[in-house]
Design a protein around this motif. Structure first.
Motif, PDB file in Angstrom:
ATOM      1  N   GLY A 176       3.260   4.089   6.341  1.00 20.20           N
ATOM      2  CA  GLY A 176       2.926   4.788   5.197  1.00 20.20           C
ATOM      3  C   GLY A 176       1.778   5.907   5.384  1.00 20.20           C
ATOM      4  O   GLY A 176       1.237   6.325   4.361  1.00 20.20           O
ATOM      5  N   PHE A 177       1.752   6.200   6.528  1.00 18.28           N
ATOM      6  CA  PHE A 177       0.446   7.263   6.900  1.00 18.28           C
ATOM      7  C   PHE A 177       1.326   8.673   7.122  1.00 18.28           C
ATOM      8  O   PHE A 177       2.654   8.695   7.600  1.00 18.28           O
ATOM      9  CB  PHE A 177      -0.077   7.206   8.370  1.00 18.28           C
ATOM     10  N   HIS A 178       0.587   9.887   7.015  1.00 14.29           N
ATOM     11  CA  HIS A 178       1.106  11.087   7.295  1.00 14.29           C
ATOM     12  C   HIS A 178       0.088  11.749   8.295  1.00 14.29           C
ATOM     13  O   HIS A 178      -0.892  11.217   8.231  1.00 14.29           O
ATOM     14  CB  HIS A 178       0.860  12.140   6.104  1.00 14.29           C
ATOM     15  N   MET A 179       0.606  12.194   9.300  1.00 18.64           N
ATOM     16  CA  MET A 179      -0.208  12.595  10.398  1.00 18.64           C
ATOM     17  C   MET A 179      -1.038  13.699   9.859  1.00 18.64           C
ATOM     18  O   MET A 179      -0.578  14.660   9.116  1.00 18.64           O
ATOM     19  CB  MET A 179       0.530  13.089  11.530  1.00 18.64           C
ATOM     20  N   ALA A 180      -2.279  13.731  10.194  1.00 12.26           N
ATOM     21  CA  ALA A 180      -3.328  14.784   9.526  1.00 12.26           C
ATOM     22  C   ALA A 180      -3.110  16.075  10.236  1.00 12.26           C
ATOM     23  O   ALA A 180      -2.936  16.162  11.419  1.00 12.26           O
ATOM     24  CB  ALA A 180      -4.671  14.067   9.915  1.00 12.26           C
ATOM     25  N   SER A 181      -3.179  17.067   9.323  1.00 12.01           N
ATOM     26  CA  SER A 181      -3.018  18.477  10.006  1.00 12.01           C
ATOM     27  C   SER A 181      -4.527  18.913  10.624  1.00 12.01           C
ATOM     28  O   SER A 181      -5.588  18.159  10.356  1.00 12.01           O
ATOM     29  CB  SER A 181      -2.797  19.461   8.946  1.00 12.01           C
ATOM     30  N   GLN A 182      -4.406  19.884  11.419  1.00 16.72           N
ATOM     31  CA  GLN A 182      -5.445  20.334  12.236  1.00 16.72           C
ATOM     32  C   GLN A 182      -6.682  20.887  11.220  1.00 16.72           C
ATOM     33  O   GLN A 182      -6.377  21.388  10.504  1.00 16.72           O
ATOM     34  CB  GLN A 182      -5.188  21.577  13.021  1.00 16.72           C
ATOM     35  N   GLY A 183      -7.753  20.291  11.541  1.00 14.22           N
ATOM     36  CA  GLY A 183      -8.947  20.584  10.811  1.00 14.22           C
ATOM     37  C   GLY A 183      -9.050  19.586   9.558  1.00 14.22           C
ATOM     38  O   GLY A 183     -10.032  19.820   8.767  1.00 14.22           O
ATOM     39  N   GLN A 184      -8.098  18.863   9.207  1.00 14.36           N
ATOM     40  CA  GLN A 184      -8.008  17.871   7.937  1.00 14.36           C
ATOM     41  C   GLN A 184      -8.915  16.718   8.522  1.00 14.36           C
ATOM     42  O   GLN A 184      -8.893  16.135   9.616  1.00 14.36           O
ATOM     43  CB  GLN A 184      -6.834  17.560   7.771  1.00 14.36           C
ATOM     44  N   GLN A 185      -9.567  16.328   7.621  1.00 18.90           N
ATOM     45  CA  GLN A 185     -10.470  15.028   7.622  1.00 18.90           C
ATOM     46  C   GLN A 185      -9.466  13.901   7.401  1.00 18.90           C
ATOM     47  O   GLN A 185      -9.127  13.758   6.300  1.00 18.90           O
ATOM     48  CB  GLN A 185     -11.763  15.052   6.862  1.00 18.90           C
TER      49      GLN A 185
ATOM     50  N   SER B 217       0.906  -1.208   0.017  1.00 18.99           N
ATOM     51  CA  SER B 217      -0.164   0.044   0.053  1.00 18.99           C
ATOM     52  C   SER B 217       0.986   1.359   0.199  1.00 18.99           C
ATOM     53  O   SER B 217       1.020   2.018   1.107  1.00 18.99           O
ATOM     54  CB  SER B 217      -0.903  -0.001   1.100  1.00 18.99           C
ATOM     55  N   PRO B 218       1.543   1.557  -0.971  1.00 18.39           N
ATOM     56  CA  PRO B 218       2.611   2.594  -1.154  1.00 18.39           C
ATOM     57  C   PRO B 218       1.978   3.975  -1.087  1.00 18.39           C
ATOM     58  O   PRO B 218       2.667   4.951  -0.883  1.00 18.39           O
ATOM     59  CB  PRO B 218       3.443   2.375  -2.276  1.00 18.39           C
ATOM     60  N   ALA B 219       0.746   4.254  -1.420  1.00 23.79           N
ATOM     61  CA  ALA B 219       0.184   5.433  -1.510  1.00 23.79           C
ATOM     62  C   ALA B 219      -0.185   5.934  -0.040  1.00 23.79           C
ATOM     63  O   ALA B 219      -0.598   5.228   0.535  1.00 23.79           O
ATOM     64  CB  ALA B 219      -1.046   5.424  -2.340  1.00 23.79           C
ATOM     65  N   ALA B 220       0.301   7.281   0.121  1.00 27.32           N
ATOM     66  CA  ALA B 220       0.280   7.882   1.467  1.00 27.32           C
ATOM     67  C   ALA B 220      -1.315   8.073   1.871  1.00 27.32           C
ATOM     68  O   ALA B 220      -1.908   8.670   1.015  1.00 27.32           O
ATOM     69  CB  ALA B 220       1.019   9.129   1.482  1.00 27.32           C
ATOM     70  N   LYS B 221      -1.585   7.773   3.091  1.00 20.94           N
ATOM     71  CA  LYS B 221      -2.857   8.439   3.702  1.00 20.94           C
ATOM     72  C   LYS B 221      -2.639   8.819   4.915  1.00 20.94           C
ATOM     73  O   LYS B 221      -1.487   9.095   5.421  1.00 20.94           O
ATOM     74  CB  LYS B 221      -3.702   6.939   3.784  1.00 20.94           C
ATOM     75  N   THR B 222      -3.855   9.600   5.349  1.00 23.30           N
ATOM     76  CA  THR B 222      -3.419  10.516   6.669  1.00 23.30           C
ATOM     77  C   THR B 222      -4.172   9.839   7.594  1.00 23.30           C
ATOM     78  O   THR B 222      -5.245   9.124   7.780  1.00 23.30           O
ATOM     79  CB  THR B 222      -4.282  11.831   6.371  1.00 23.30           C
TER      80      THR B 222
END
Length: 431
Positions: free
Chosen positions: A254-263, A215-220
């Motif tokens: 492979g996750f990015h931490m979601a920014s504040q206010g991001q779903q 699952s190489p595509a990044a998700k949040t």
């Protein structure tokens, strides 16, 4: 045992999975390091090849690296683009236990790993690999292990590994491992900044690397803590604050931490203490927003019974994307995030529900309840006997069939390392 291991050994109807072949060489033969990573990887792989358990190491006897490499050259053969996910401790030392006990020189260890480097050169297949920094005070030659990790970092820089993860194991207070990890991270940033990660853990890393490969595509992901203030403190077995370990494991999956206010694509609910009833209500509310995975890290090797009882009462446990409460904080974070990362790509719903049931049966039935009952009934010295297995099956009967988005019966149980710490078991759909 067949070299092809499908997750959970459920009915043939569940053996259809998305494309994405891969080959796994686990750390050793424990279910947590062999069956669980294979089950997670199997969510997103239609052609999963795993080293047979009889070739993997135990506490008493390490794996034979030459036999593992021979298996790879024959049974593990695959296409040029098919990734190999490998625990390098198995090839270097024979397994995790042996990585602590081995007195071999760095040169001897290197000679065992050179055939893998040559195999990669000939096949061109991508290798996702990890090596551990051993726990204190068990390691007899920390400097040797450190030098091997530096060597492998150089190999990563040279392109032998598509990714190399270095994980420090069981860092209790006084352990030199976090400092060694920091030194290795600084070295990696200098010579191989793009494909080496360093963080606490061990048993969960094979699953994390499978998520990276398939699952190489990044998700949040957004992390929500039951006790946000406590999450800022250094956590047992990690040697770093819980918040930092969460970020490390999220990025490793492979996750990015979601920014504040991001779903976010996923919410990771981390139960690290506080009121379990309030936590269950919080998880229920978060599920109305989107996918949720729960990592229960309040205690080591067992879950919070009240939290999971309340989630069951709310009928929310079966709606989770992943759950983990079986090991150290890093073990739980990593396995939950790896499972969730693959599931977010879209997988067979029956496979997904069966894996969730397996996680529940292991983490919340055995680790949290049955293990203590078994220890009360059978002396530890007698765990490697038929009587212990019979008692375990008798005790487990109270909890099965398990209702978790479906009904799952318990087919068989055993104590694979002859101790009460872990069990192995098969689930099957029940009428």
């Amino acid at each position: 045992m067949s070299s092809r291991i499908f997750p959970l050994f459920l009915s043939a109807a569940l053996l259809t999975a998305p494309a994405g072949a891969q080959t796994l060489i686990p750390l050793d033969s424990r279910p947590a390091t062999s069956r669980l990573p294979a089950a997670i990887a199997g969510l997103g792989s239609g052609d999963l090849k795993v080293v047979p358990r009889e070739l993997l190491g135990t506490a008493q006897q390490g794996a034979d690296p030459a036999r593992l490499l021979e298996w790879l050259r024959t049974e593990g053969a695959g296409r040029r683009d098919e990734p190999l996910i490998v625990a390098l401790d198995a090839l270097a030392y024979g397994g995790l236990v042996q990585s602590r006990k081995s007195t071999d020189s760095a040169a001897r260890v290197r000679s065992r790993l050179l055939p893998l480097r040559e195999w990669q050169r000939k096949t061109g297949r991508p290798i996702y690999a990890f090596i551990t920094v051993p726990r204190h005070p068990d390691a007899v030659d920390r400097e040797r292990n450190f030098e091997v990790a530096r060597l492998l970092t150089r190999w990563a820089a040279a392109g032998v590994f598509k990714e190399l993860h270095i994980a420090w194991d069981d860092a209790l207070p006084g352990s030199p491992a976090p400092a060694e990890g920091a030194r290795l991270a600084a070295f990696a940033a200098e010579v191989a900044p793009g494909n080496v990660r360093v963080y606490p853990g061990a048993d969960e890393v094979l699953a994390l690397l499978s998520a990276r490969a398939l699952s190489p595509a990044a998700k949040t992901v957004q992390a929500v803590y039951s006790d946000p203030k406590l999450a800022q403190e250094v956590i047992k077995y990690e040697g770093i604050p819980l918040t930092r370990s969460v970020q490390n494991h999220a990025e490793a999956a492979g996750f990015h931490m979601a920014s504040q206010g991001q779903q976010p694509d996923l919410t990771l609910y981390v139960f690290n203490g506080g009121d379990p009833r309030r936590a269950a209500l919080a998880v229920s509310a978060l599920l109305r927003r989107g996918p949720v995975a729960v990592a229960d890290v309040e205690k080591v090797n067992l879950g919070n019974t009240r939290l999971w009882k309340d989630l069951g009462t709310l009928q929310r446990d079966a709606n989770l994307t992943a759950l983990a409460a079986w090991g150290t904080p890093g073990n739980n974070l990593g396995s939950a995030l790896a499972h969730a990362k693959l599931t977010l790509d879209g997988v067979d719903p029956a496979r997904q529900q069966a894996l969730l049931a397996r996680e529940y049966a292991n983490d919340l039935i055995y680790s949290t309840r049955l293990r203590a009952a078994l220890r009360a009934a059978i002396p530890e010295a007698e765990m490697n006997t038929p009587a212990a297995q019979e008692k375990l099956m008798e005790l487990a009967a109270e909890y099965f069939p398990l209702n978790l988005g479906g009904r799952y019966g318990l087919d068989q149980v055993n104590l694979p390392w002859g101790r009460s710490f872990e069990w192995d078991f098969d689930l099957s759909p029940a009428e």
